[in-house]
Design a protein around this motif. Structure first.
Motif, PDB file in Angstrom:
ATOM      1  N   VAL A   7       4.276   9.775  -1.478  1.00  0.00           N
ATOM      2  CA  VAL A   7       3.094  10.630  -1.381  1.00  0.00           C
ATOM      3  C   VAL A   7       3.001  11.462  -2.651  1.00  0.00           C
ATOM      4  CG1 VAL A   7       1.883  12.377  -0.031  1.00  0.00           C
ATOM      5  CG2 VAL A   7       3.377  10.719   1.119  1.00  0.00           C
ATOM      6  N   GLY A   8       2.108  11.073  -3.537  1.00  0.00           N
ATOM      7  CA  GLY A   8       1.951  11.744  -4.824  1.00  0.00           C
ATOM      8  C   GLY A   8       2.272  10.803  -5.962  1.00  0.00           C
ATOM      9  N   GLY A   9       1.355  10.679  -6.914  1.00  0.00           N
ATOM     10  CA  GLY A   9       1.520   9.713  -8.001  1.00  0.00           C
ATOM     11  C   GLY A   9       1.848  10.314  -9.338  1.00  0.00           C
ATOM     12  N   GLY A  10       2.445  11.511  -9.347  1.00  0.00           N
ATOM     13  CA  GLY A  10       2.875  12.121 -10.602  1.00  0.00           C
ATOM     14  C   GLY A  10       4.164  11.488 -11.093  1.00  0.00           C
ATOM     15  N   PRO A  11       4.814  12.094 -12.105  1.00  0.00           N
ATOM     16  CA  PRO A  11       6.045  11.518 -12.663  1.00  0.00           C
ATOM     17  C   PRO A  11       7.128  11.250 -11.618  1.00  0.00           C
ATOM     18  CG  PRO A  11       5.245  13.258 -14.082  1.00  0.00           C
ATOM     19  CD  PRO A  11       4.385  13.295 -12.849  1.00  0.00           C
ATOM     20  N   GLY A  12       7.312  12.172 -10.685  1.00  0.00           N
ATOM     21  CA  GLY A  12       8.302  11.943  -9.640  1.00  0.00           C
ATOM     22  C   GLY A  12       7.934  10.772  -8.757  1.00  0.00           C
ATOM     23  N   GLY A  13       6.645  10.611  -8.466  1.00  0.00           N
ATOM     24  CA  GLY A  13       6.186   9.547  -7.595  1.00  0.00           C
ATOM     25  C   GLY A  13       6.159   8.184  -8.246  1.00  0.00           C
ATOM     26  N   TYR A  14       5.532   8.070  -9.421  1.00  0.00           N
ATOM     27  CA  TYR A  14       5.409   6.731 -10.000  1.00  0.00           C
ATOM     28  C   TYR A  14       6.734   6.216 -10.563  1.00  0.00           C
ATOM     29  CZ  TYR A  14       4.678   8.592 -14.831  1.00  0.00           C
ATOM     30  OH  TYR A  14       4.796   9.211 -16.058  1.00  0.00           O
ATOM     31  N   GLU A  15       7.586   7.092 -11.063  1.00  0.00           N
ATOM     32  CA  GLU A  15       8.903   6.640 -11.515  1.00  0.00           C
ATOM     33  C   GLU A  15       9.741   6.169 -10.322  1.00  0.00           C
ATOM     34  OE1 GLU A  15      10.359   6.189 -14.364  1.00  0.00           O
ATOM     35  OE2 GLU A  15       8.920   7.043 -15.772  1.00  0.00           O
ATOM     36  N   ALA A  16       9.632   6.869  -9.208  1.00  0.00           N
ATOM     37  CA  ALA A  16      10.339   6.453  -8.006  1.00  0.00           C
ATOM     38  C   ALA A  16       9.836   5.095  -7.533  1.00  0.00           C
ATOM     39  CB  ALA A  16      10.153   7.497  -6.904  1.00  0.00           C
ATOM     40  N   ALA A  17       8.533   4.889  -7.587  1.00  0.00           N
ATOM     41  CA  ALA A  17       7.945   3.628  -7.149  1.00  0.00           C
ATOM     42  C   ALA A  17       8.480   2.456  -7.966  1.00  0.00           C
ATOM     43  CB  ALA A  17       6.425   3.708  -7.253  1.00  0.00           C
ATOM     44  N   LEU A  18       8.596   2.648  -9.277  1.00  0.00           N
ATOM     45  CA  LEU A  18       9.098   1.567 -10.129  1.00  0.00           C
ATOM     46  C   LEU A  18      10.552   1.227  -9.806  1.00  0.00           C
ATOM     47  CD1 LEU A  18       7.515   2.715 -13.515  1.00  0.00           C
ATOM     48  CD2 LEU A  18       6.844   0.737 -12.141  1.00  0.00           C
ATOM     49  N   VAL A  19      11.367   2.251  -9.580  1.00  0.00           N
ATOM     50  CA  VAL A  19      12.767   2.015  -9.226  1.00  0.00           C
ATOM     51  C   VAL A  19      12.853   1.288  -7.882  1.00  0.00           C
ATOM     52  CG1 VAL A  19      14.943   3.120  -8.578  1.00  0.00           C
ATOM     53  CG2 VAL A  19      13.688   3.917 -10.579  1.00  0.00           C
ATOM     54  N   ALA A  20      12.074   1.752  -6.913  1.00  0.00           N
ATOM     55  CA  ALA A  20      12.117   1.141  -5.586  1.00  0.00           C
ATOM     56  C   ALA A  20      11.710  -0.329  -5.636  1.00  0.00           C
ATOM     57  CB  ALA A  20      11.209   1.910  -4.633  1.00  0.00           C
ATOM     58  N   ARG A  21      10.722  -0.670  -6.454  1.00  0.00           N
ATOM     59  CA  ARG A  21      10.313  -2.073  -6.576  1.00  0.00           C
ATOM     60  C   ARG A  21      11.432  -2.900  -7.208  1.00  0.00           C
ATOM     61  NH1 ARG A  21       8.392  -5.268  -4.267  1.00  0.00           N
ATOM     62  NH2 ARG A  21       7.510  -6.559  -5.923  1.00  0.00           N
ATOM     63  N   ARG A  22      12.076  -2.353  -8.236  1.00  0.00           N
ATOM     64  CA  ARG A  22      13.159  -3.095  -8.882  1.00  0.00           C
ATOM     65  C   ARG A  22      14.328  -3.330  -7.931  1.00  0.00           C
ATOM     66  NH1 ARG A  22      11.555  -0.167 -13.630  1.00  0.00           N
ATOM     67  NH2 ARG A  22      13.040   1.503 -13.214  1.00  0.00           N
TER      68      ARG A  22
END
Length: 467
Positions: A7-22
């Motif tokens: 929830v939230g697409g700032g640096p904390g959110g989008y960086e987390a999303a990339l790690v989770a996908r990897r």
């Protein structure tokens, strides 16, 4: 496949999303304004772009000393600045960065849902998309909802004369006289930038000096630079209210004085965006200030719910938000993870000169009773700085008096944000002053002062330097 909802697409959110996908998770990011969040759209990227424009004038100030004619006096700069064009570029760059992040997430297979998300219990996120409601069941939730500018009930922003830092980019003309309320990082950065662009600036500081939470020597140097450039700094002055006048604003101080200007910027901190999104109902513990309480791997009080960024109140830096998000996903998905170490975080204030810090500050060392040695080298002694006409600044190092381990450092200089990195490496890897001193630097270079400071500290004991 575990489902992670961010929830939230700032640096904390989008960086987390990339790690989770990897790490093999299915990932959904919920963002209501645009990818990149406030850091990209209204805060870090826009403000630093504006400051980069202002740097052209501060750099040009050295022109006459270097034998170059054509530097515009501060009083004439307003005529040279097309603020509408400057702000158009600022917002265009922010939008381009946001679109780049959006494209990157899509390429990595992240699902993006536009809308406002709220928790419905610890493992469900409900999203209001504006045209309907979407429900997302999650194995792991990351809250990266950020913060918004704090306002004063007696100085309500109107987007025209009374402004928050997110509203500055709507101005068509440079403020003739800008009153900045708040002398923390945001206030100091914008005060310096608009003064450089040609505005008259009055900085209202409730404390004894600007940047009260920063290194004292650095803050005093910057305040001296501000005053020398013509800025009015009102120390120990607190704003009580701000109101529109016929052709500007009037700011009333608590002691009854009134400061008049064309515009006022309210820069008195931020408020976490945690209200009304179901956190307390889901059992997520908040601090008295409304921040989400997290541990060093970003866990909240609810299993499976993590948080990152300004909503946690750990350190209001995009780099810290990104690291918190990455750590959270590594922990949640079973990857190797190291807890966040705030003492290794490098921070920078984008004033002119910049102020960069890392490791333990001098005030912290004193408060904790640690033994340390320190040295400060003025930038004016550096040969490269002399060539560039730089006089304001210094390099300061702190080290253990016996082991020689670098404990922290401060750099005040143009591009200090780049110069702090070798000290960051020293702090992160527990290098000694001899390790730093024995490494080659380019001659002439500003980084040479870092090695020189380390050489000064070689062999010093607690009796040899200030403790």
């Amino acid at each position: 496949m575990p489902h992670v909802v961010v929830v939230g697409g700032g640096p904390g959110g989008y960086e987390a999303a990339l790690v989770a996908r990897r790490l093999g998770a299915r990932v959904t990011v919920v963002e209501r304004h645009g990818l990149g969040g406030a850091a990209v759209l209204t805060d870090v990227v826009p403000s630093k772009t504006l400051i980069a424009t202002a740097e052209w004038f501060t750099t040009a100030e050295q022109g006459p000393e270097l034998g170059v004619r054509g530097e515009a006096p501060a009083g004439e700069r307003r005529d040279l600045v097309d603020l509408e064009a400057v702000n158009a570029r600022v917002l265009a760059l922010a939008d381009a960065q946001s679109r780049d992040i959006h494209s990157r997430l899509e390429r990595e297979g992240v699902e993006i849902v536009a809308g406002a998300g709220r928790l419905d219990g610890p493992s469900r996120v409900v999203v209001d998309t504006g045209t309907g409601v979407t429900t997302l069941d999650a194995d792991t939730v990351l809250l990266a909802v950020g913060a918004t500018p704090r306002t004063l009930p007696t100085a309500v922003p109107d987007g025209e004369r009374i402004l928050t830092w997110t509203q500055l980019y709507g101005l068509a003309e440079l403020p003739e006289k800008l009153i900045v309320v708040g002398s923390g990082v945001t206030g100091a950065e914008f005060a310096g930038a608009y003064q450089a662009l040609g505005s008259q600036v009055v900085l209202v500081s409730s404390r004894d000096r600007v940047l009260p939470g920063e290194d004292m020597d650095a803050a005093e140097l910057l305040e001296g630079v501000f005053r020398a450039r013509g800025m009015t700094v009102m120390s120990r002055s607190r704003a009580a209210s701000a109101v529109r006048t016929e052709d500007g604003v009037a700011v009333t101080l608590t002691d009854g004085r009134v400061v008049e200007g064309s515009h006022v910027l309210i820069a008195v901190g931020g408020v976490p965006s945690t209200a009304g999104i179901g956190l307390e109902e889901a059992g997520v513990r908040l601090s008295a200030s409304g921040h989400v309480e997290v541990d060093r791997v970003s866990r909240t009080s609810v299993p499976g719910v993590y948080a990152a960024g300004d909503c946690t109140g750990v350190l209001p830096l995009a780099s810290v938000a990104a690291m918190q998000g990455r750590i959270a996903m590594s922990h949640a998905l079973g990857d190797a993870v190291a807890p966040l170490k705030p003492g290794r975080v490098a921070a920078n204030i984008f004033t002119a000169p910049e102020i960069a810090t890392v490791g333990l500050s001098e005030s912290t060392l004193r408060e904790r009773g640690y033994r340390y040695v320190t040295t400060t080298l003025p930038l004016a002694r550096n040969p490269r700085a002399k060539m560039l006409g730089m006089r304001d600044g210094f390099v300061k190092l702190f080290a253990h008096p016996d082991a020689g381990v670098v404990l922290g450092g401060v750099v005040v200089a143009p591009r200090a944000s780049e110069l702090i990195f070798p000290i960051t490496l020293a702090v992160a890897h527990r290098l000694t002053v001899d390790d730093v001193a024995d490494s080659f630097t380019v001659y002439p270079s500003l980084s040479g002062s870092i090695a020189e400071a380390a050489r000064v500290l070689h062999g010093q004991s607690g009796e040899d330097a200030a403790v």
